[in-house]
Design a protein around this motif. Structure first.
Motif, PDB file in Angstrom:
ATOM      1  N   PRO A  64       0.826  -1.194   0.000  1.00 44.02           N
ATOM      2  CA  PRO A  64       0.000   0.000   0.000  1.00 44.02           C
ATOM      3  C   PRO A  64       0.868   1.255   0.000  1.00 44.02           C
ATOM      4  O   PRO A  64       1.991   1.242   0.507  1.00 44.02           O
ATOM      5  CB  PRO A  64      -0.789  -0.095   1.306  1.00 44.02           C
ATOM      6  CG  PRO A  64      -0.366  -1.328   1.978  1.00 44.02           C
ATOM      7  CD  PRO A  64       0.680  -2.008   1.178  1.00 44.02           C
ATOM      8  N   GLY A 108      -7.663  -5.230   5.387  1.00 42.23           N
ATOM      9  CA  GLY A 108      -8.826  -4.351   5.274  1.00 42.23           C
ATOM     10  C   GLY A 108      -9.656  -4.296   6.544  1.00 42.23           C
ATOM     11  O   GLY A 108      -9.123  -4.264   7.651  1.00 42.23           O
ATOM     12  N   VAL A 155      -3.251   4.049   1.827  1.00 37.70           N
ATOM     13  CA  VAL A 155      -4.179   3.839   0.720  1.00 37.70           C
ATOM     14  C   VAL A 155      -4.337   2.336   0.530  1.00 37.70           C
ATOM     15  O   VAL A 155      -3.342   1.637   0.293  1.00 37.70           O
ATOM     16  CB  VAL A 155      -3.650   4.484  -0.588  1.00 37.70           C
ATOM     17  CG1 VAL A 155      -4.579   4.203  -1.746  1.00 37.70           C
ATOM     18  CG2 VAL A 155      -3.459   5.979  -0.395  1.00 37.70           C
ATOM     19  N   PRO A 156      -5.567   1.795   0.657  1.00 37.07           N
ATOM     20  CA  PRO A 156      -5.756   0.363   0.441  1.00 37.07           C
ATOM     21  C   PRO A 156      -5.294  -0.035  -0.961  1.00 37.07           C
ATOM     22  O   PRO A 156      -5.442   0.745  -1.906  1.00 37.07           O
ATOM     23  CB  PRO A 156      -7.270   0.176   0.586  1.00 37.07           C
ATOM     24  CG  PRO A 156      -7.722   1.345   1.407  1.00 37.07           C
ATOM     25  CD  PRO A 156      -6.805   2.475   1.017  1.00 37.07           C
ATOM     26  N   SER A 158      -6.542  -1.802  -3.220  1.00 38.73           N
ATOM     27  CA  SER A 158      -7.587  -1.738  -4.244  1.00 38.73           C
ATOM     28  C   SER A 158      -7.851  -0.324  -4.744  1.00 38.73           C
ATOM     29  O   SER A 158      -8.417  -0.127  -5.798  1.00 38.73           O
ATOM     30  CB  SER A 158      -8.893  -2.346  -3.706  1.00 38.73           C
ATOM     31  OG  SER A 158      -9.350  -1.577  -2.606  1.00 38.73           O
ATOM     32  N   GLU A 159      -7.422   0.688  -3.958  1.00 38.20           N
ATOM     33  CA  GLU A 159      -7.661   2.077  -4.340  1.00 38.20           C
ATOM     34  C   GLU A 159      -6.413   2.759  -4.888  1.00 38.20           C
ATOM     35  O   GLU A 159      -6.481   3.887  -5.348  1.00 38.20           O
ATOM     36  CB  GLU A 159      -8.176   2.859  -3.121  1.00 38.20           C
ATOM     37  CG  GLU A 159      -9.534   2.381  -2.659  1.00 38.20           C
ATOM     38  CD  GLU A 159     -10.006   3.122  -1.422  1.00 38.20           C
ATOM     39  OE1 GLU A 159      -9.522   4.239  -1.155  1.00 38.20           O
ATOM     40  OE2 GLU A 159     -10.869   2.578  -0.722  1.00 38.20           O
ATOM     41  N   ALA A 160      -5.261   2.090  -4.811  1.00 38.10           N
ATOM     42  CA  ALA A 160      -4.019   2.684  -5.339  1.00 38.10           C
ATOM     43  C   ALA A 160      -4.058   2.639  -6.853  1.00 38.10           C
ATOM     44  O   ALA A 160      -4.528   1.689  -7.448  1.00 38.10           O
ATOM     45  CB  ALA A 160      -2.799   1.911  -4.816  1.00 38.10           C
ATOM     46  N   ASN A 161      -3.563   3.702  -7.477  1.00 37.67           N
ATOM     47  CA  ASN A 161      -3.554   3.715  -8.944  1.00 37.67           C
ATOM     48  C   ASN A 161      -2.186   3.596  -9.505  1.00 37.67           C
ATOM     49  O   ASN A 161      -1.192   3.795  -9.032  1.00 37.67           O
ATOM     50  CB  ASN A 161      -4.223   4.954  -9.493  1.00 37.67           C
ATOM     51  CG  ASN A 161      -3.613   6.230  -8.966  1.00 37.67           C
ATOM     52  OD1 ASN A 161      -2.595   6.209  -8.287  1.00 37.67           O
ATOM     53  ND2 ASN A 161      -4.240   7.333  -9.245  1.00 37.67           N
TER      54      ASN A 161
END
Length: 161
Positions: A64, A108, A155-156, A158-161
């Motif tokens: 993360p 999570g 930042v989880p 799944s939300e990191a870009n």
């Protein structure tokens, strides 16, 4: 709008400046309108800064992303709100947290259940991190489960870009 890192040559103070364009910065600088908020020097230049080039999606790290403190302290008309020593301390803590999270598994909102399962030997012990409600954290503490808060937001994956 363009944000530039600026530096005064007189006191070597570093700060941000927002401009409509590169030409706008040059125009304001040429007219003596750009000054250092620390010492009011008008001998201000663009500081060297690294370009912000995004990685490709397949080059993202597996860990993360830790939100890191800004390079410069927040400003008021009177100067910085945070002493430089405190900024360095926060930077060191954020770096240590990022290193610790590299060897930790993100679970999570299942953090409380997973931590409890590890504590009672129902699951193999491993470093984990995730989120818990204040009530869940209190219950874990009361049960003797060793937990510690993460000091900087994460930042989880799944939300990191």
């Amino acid at each position: 709008m363009i944000v530039y890192d600026l530096e005064c040559r007189a006191g070597q103070h570093r700060f941000e400046g927002w401009f409509a364009s590169s030409d706008d910065f040059a125009s304001q600088q040429g007219r003596g309108l750009v000054s250092c908020p620390f010492c009011d020097s008008r001998d201000v230049v663009k500081a060297v800064q690294a370009p912000n080039v995004a990685r490709k999606g397949n080059q993202l790290p597996d860990v993360p992303t830790v939100v890191k403190p800004r390079a410069s302290a927040p400003m008021t008309n009177a100067g910085p709100l945070i002493p430089p020593e405190a900024v360095e301390m926060f930077r060191a803590i954020a770096t240590a947290q990022a290193e610790a999270l590299k060897s930790s598994t993100y679970v999570g909102d299942k953090f409380a259940d997973t931590a409890r399962a590890i504590h009672y030997g129902e699951q193999d012990a491993e470093p984990i991190h995730g989120s818990a409600t204040p009530d869940e954290a209190r219950e874990l503490f009361e049960e003797g489960v060793e937990i510690a808060p993460i000091l900087f937001p994460v930042v989880p994956p799944s939300e990191a870009n």
